[in-house]
Design an enzyme around this catalytic site. Structure first.
Site, PDB file in Angstrom:
ATOM      1  N   GLU A   1      -1.455   0.586  13.642  1.00  0.00           N
ATOM      2  CA  GLU A   1      -2.636   0.835  12.543  1.00  0.00           C
ATOM      3  C   GLU A   1      -3.991   0.577  13.348  1.00  0.00           C
ATOM      4  O   GLU A   1      -4.956   1.322  13.494  1.00  0.00           O
ATOM      5  CB  GLU A   1      -2.610  -0.102  11.373  1.00  0.00           C
ATOM      6  CG  GLU A   1      -4.068   0.145  10.356  1.00  0.00           C
ATOM      7  CD  GLU A   1      -3.892  -0.529   9.101  1.00  0.00           C
ATOM      8  OE1 GLU A   1      -3.364  -1.597   9.031  1.00  0.00           O
ATOM      9  OE2 GLU A   1      -4.387   0.029   8.186  1.00  0.00           O
TER      10      GLU A   1
ATOM     11  N   GLU B   1       0.980  -1.117  -0.005  1.00  0.00           N
ATOM     12  CA  GLU B   1       0.027  -0.071  -0.047  1.00  0.00           C
ATOM     13  C   GLU B   1       0.965   1.372   0.017  1.00  0.00           C
ATOM     14  O   GLU B   1       1.010   1.767  -1.225  1.00  0.00           O
ATOM     15  CB  GLU B   1      -0.964  -0.125   1.303  1.00  0.00           C
ATOM     16  CG  GLU B   1      -2.344   0.473   1.062  1.00  0.00           C
ATOM     17  CD  GLU B   1      -3.429   0.070   1.798  1.00  0.00           C
ATOM     18  OE1 GLU B   1      -4.314   0.861   1.787  1.00  0.00           O
ATOM     19  OE2 GLU B   1      -3.343  -0.787   2.722  1.00  0.00           O
TER      20      GLU B   1
END
Ligand code: BGC
Length: 879
Positions: A753, A473
């Site tokens: 995260e 990502e």
């Protein structure tokens, strides 16, 4: 009592070489302990070129020392000047001495200045469906006279490393960096005077695929901006006999290229394969014979505007040694660097020809001690080095980067080289911003958390602000950037970094037919980029186009930047956000909502306990207020008033939708209540109950976190604004999951995260979206700096500093300091023995002031520069 000028700078540049501004604004910081010192005027001396006559500008009646206008004629392309400044104090106060000279040099300000240099590529078919072999370009040239100065202007379609006469040019990494290449394509400027000699010379450039042409983006597709690796360069050599000699990239200038070199592949996600036996010795020196190399061909001009960078280059900024090297139960060799970091390895090794050493990088370990690669998804993060049997060689990868703490090493030739700190190290790479903000307290776990926030900023500020640095990502997700922007502006001077990204964000928004501010920027999804697939307007994420310029304005006071970004902010509010009949968010849009609310199902992070459109509408109200504030700051009074009244209409529509039909509000959650309080949405009737309810919602949740991306950054400020600071302390210092310190007690060295990226039993959250290096939840550090540290700008750009620590949570000391545009400001406080009495020491830099409020006091003292002590003997700490 002294006052002096510590640094003079131009625009937002740390080093003003090859800049795009022909009339760069000038700023200077002060040093010294002068009390109540304010500037009454200044002398600015500008000497153009190397032998110009100094010109003195005497500016009276101005206390401005930040971003003052360039008083002289505009710089021409490549023109340089030396500047120094001297400030005069008010009311007979002392003047500073002249500052040291600072140099500024313009870049190539127009396309013509490139003198016909165009992008060139090797004349060969490109690898379209596989990783591309790096391409090497070279050209030999003679310089007939003694060299006076030389500049190399260079960029790549891909990433480049330049060499002159066998020496690497500069220390930029992953240059020219990641950006929306379709709008802005930056080139770098190097002073290469010392690398060029009279006589024979050669320039060599290696180009790898990088973000431009490599496998990258949400769908991991290749060739987003182009499928052919290229370079565009112009070397300008001025000789002592007064003539100028240039070398430029085009197909007539005898450049040659090869794709036979040692970098077999070097890919952002997957890593590098380097074959020492394919090295081409001396290829960038003059004597090298390139007769069997390929011809070059010209490529079309780069698509984006060719310009010099706003932000600093990426550099290797720290080096870490292995903390341990062990053999796992399954027999693997694993190095632990003791810190989750972003960058790469550097090694020195000797071994037999054909030795193939492989390095696999990971952030965490499995319970059996092996590296955990599951969270990386398809990103391989694997480097391989093939030795050629020569002497000890050094290697580090060229066009890739990894997020890791652990490295599994296979094939290391232990017989010839010990695997230890002398042979292997980790290089930490990030955008080379100036460190500005510091915080420390008596609470060790909180200090560690704060350090982790810094590490996650380092790990995700590589050219653009990314969500994460390790899996497939690494994108400029806008919601994450929106949450973290205020924190980042305290920790580092990120003004140039943000400026670059915000320019791209606005270009991308403007180019979208629906004017949607993107979910992530650079937008590299081919369909979205080409306009064949509509972009999704999403609250909180797209709202970064308002929130981030506003945060940057608070940190810098830069009205020029604000003016540039104001149009983007308005466009998003006026046109980009699809509305329903009452002006709130259109209910058919996709929303991430309070993403990663700890109660959301593991695999559906968007299914939060707070309604998505409640979150979206609350943010819309706040963004409308910020646009109104921007208008006011820019003197656009009518526009500002119109947004302010539009905001009131939205508040009333919000009440109709989310408050009236319910007992208090549609969702009685931490996020809904915090947003309502923080954004002034509750009215006098509902506010007292909202406050009380938020307090009990938190208590009933055992003071654990109940917010996702949208709520987390607002919760602390909401509680503090209604005198519930102690409630927030209680939350902040929890160590159970979900909480900020949970990740610290679980051994985290960066911020995660997910609240539970690592589960309490030590296994990894298996949701498939589990990064250990995400900065969004670290956004709470903004509250830590302002409320525990006690430092915040009271006026944009820190001309007036707000010093108002709100002690609590049993913390007995805190020390916060910030290198403001005026100089170093600090607040150091301590609570006396037995929790009684409060001492505060404040240092205010010259030419600025501080408004100091002691805990619990309703009075504010305004003080000028110097060191000030405050004491409150009546203070009693609540535990
Ligand atoms: C990213 C986030 C991002 C999100 C969109 C994720 O994959 O890592 O941080 O904001 O997608 O909701």
């Amino acid at each position: 009592m002294a006052v002096s000028i510590s640094a003079l700078s131009f625009e937002h540049h740390r080093q003003a070489l090859g800049i795009a501004e022909a009339t760069p604004r000038v700023s200077w910081r002060f040093e010294g302990d002068a009390v109540d010192w304010e500037q009454s005027g200044y002398d600015l001396e500008i000497t153009r070129g190397s032998d110009g006559v100094p010109k003195l500008y005497n500016i009276v009646d101005s206390s401005d020392s930040v971003l003052v206008p360039w008083p002289d004629e505009a710089l021409a392309s490549a023109e340089s000047a030396r500047v120094r400044v001297r400030s005069h104090g008010k009311d007979g106060q002392t003047s500073t001495d002249w500052s040291d000279y600072s140099s500024v040099e313009a870049g190539l300000l127009s396309t013509e200045d490139w003198q016909g240099a165009v992008p060139i590529a090797a004349d060969r078919p490109t690898e379209v469906d596989s990783a591309k072999h790096s391409v090497m370009f070279r050209k030999a040239f003679d310089v007939d006279a003694e060299v006076a100065s030389a500049r190399l202007y260079i960029t790549a379609l891909g990433l480049y490393i330049a060499e002159l006469n066998g020496e690497r040019v500069g220390d930029h990494q992953l240059a020219p960096g990641y950006m929306s290449y379709q709008f802005r394509h930056t080139y770098d400027t190097y002073d290469v005077t010392d690398l060029i000699q009279q006589g024979s010379n050669a320039v060599g450039v290696t180009v790898g695929e990088g973000w431009f042409a490599g496998r990258f983006g949400l769908n991991s597709r290749r060739n987003t901006w182009g499928d052919t690796l290229g370079v565009q360069a112009l070397l300008v050599v001025s000789t002592k006999d007064g003539s100028t000699f240039t070398v430029k990239t085009d197909s007539n200038s005898d450049w040659h290229a090869t794709a036979e070199g040692p970098i077999i592949s070097s890919d952002i996600y997957d890593g590098e394969v380097y074959d020492f036996s394919a090295e081409i010795p001396d290829w960038s020196t003059a004597g090298f014979n390139d007769s069997n190399w390929l011809q070059v061909k010209e490529l079309p001009a780069v698509q984006g505007r060719l310009t010099s960078p706003d932000g600093p280059p990426m550099r290797k900024l720290l080096t870490l040694e292995p903390q341990s090297i062990s053999t796992t139960q399954s027999g693997k060799t694993v190095i632990d660097f003791g810190q989750n970091l972003v960058g790469w390895l550097s090694i020195n090794v000797s071994g037999p020809a054909g030795t193939n050493i492989t390095f696999r990088h990971a952030e965490v370990l499995l319970l059996n001690g092996d590296i955990a690669t599951e969270p990386l998804r398809s990103a391989k993060q694997t480097d391989s080095v093939i030795l050629s049997g020569n002497n000890t060689v050094s290697w580090e990868p060229h066009f890739t980067y990894h997020g890791f703490r652990y490295v599994e090493v296979t094939g290391w030739p232990t017989e010839s080289t010990a695997l230890d700190a002398s042979s292997i190290r980790a290089e930490v790479v990030f955008s080379d911003m100036e460190r500005t903000g510091y915080f420390e307290s008596s609470h060790e776990l909180l200090n560690k958390f704060h350090e982790n926030v810094i590490w996650s900023m380092r790990g995700n500020f590589l050219g653009v602000p990314t969500d994460c640095p390790q899996r497939d990502e690494r994108l400029g997700w806008t919601g994450d950037a929106h949450a973290f922007a205020p924190t980042s502006n305290y920790l580092y001077d990120a003004s140039g970094f943000w400026r670059a990204w915000l320019r791209d964000l606005w270009s991308e928004t403007d180019a979208d037919p629906e004017k949607a501010s993107p979910e992530f920027s650079p937008t590299n999804d081919p369909e979205v980029k080409s306009g064949s697939m509509p972009r999704r307007p999403v609250a909180v994420w797209g709202d970064v186009i308002v929130g981030s310029p506003w945060a940057l304005f608070q940190a810098t006071g830069d009205l020029g930047m604000l003016e540039d970004q104001y149009e983007g902010a308005r466009t998003w509010i006026d046109q980009g956000i699809p509305r329903n009949e009452v002006g709130l968010w259109n209910r058919s849009t996709w929303q991430y909502g309070d993403w990663l609310d700890p109660k959301a199902p593991e695999a559906e992070a968007d299914l939060a306990t707070t309604h998505k459109f409640l979150v979206a509408d609350a943010y819309l109200i706040q963004m409308t207020r910020l646009v109104s504030n921007m208008g006011a700051a820019l003197g656009k009074v009518d526009e500002s008033e119109s947004y302010a009244s539009n905001r009131l209409e939205l508040v009333s529509a919000f009440h109709d939708a989310w408050i009236e039909p319910y007992d208090l509000i549609a969702n009685v959650t931490q996020t809904a209540l915090a947003l309502g309080i923080r954004f002034d949405i509750f009215d006098n009737d509902t506010l007292p109950r909202a406050i009380e309810t938020l307090n009990s919602v938190i208590a009933n949740n055992s003071y654990l976190v109940g917010t996702g991306f949208a709520g987390t950054q607002q919760l602390g400020f909401a509680l503090t604004s209604v005198n519930l600071t102690s409630t927030f302390y209680e939350m902040l210092l929890q160590t159970q999951v979900p909480s900020w310190l949970y990740q610290v007690v679980m051994g985290g060295t960066t911020t995660w995260e997910r609240w539970d990226s690592l589960l309490p039993n030590g296994t990894i959250n298996g949701s498939g979206m589990t990064s250990f290096n995400h900065y969004a939840f670290g956004s709470v550090a903004d509250w830590i700096h302002q409320k525990i540290g006690g430092l915040a700008p009271a006026t944009p750009g820190w001309k007036v500093v707000q010093v108002a620590p709100e002690p609590g949570g049993g913390i007995t000391t805190a020390d916060a300091s910030y290198l403001s545009p005026y100089g170093k400001v600090s607040a150091t406080w301590s609570v006396g023995a037995d929790g009684k009495g409060f001492n505060l020491e404040v240092v205010v830099p010259p030419n600025s002031q501080a408004e100091v409020t002691l805990p619990g006091s309703k009075e504010t003292a305004t003080v000028g520069s110097g060191k000030h002590s405050f004491q409150d003997d009546t203070f009693e700490m609540s535990m």
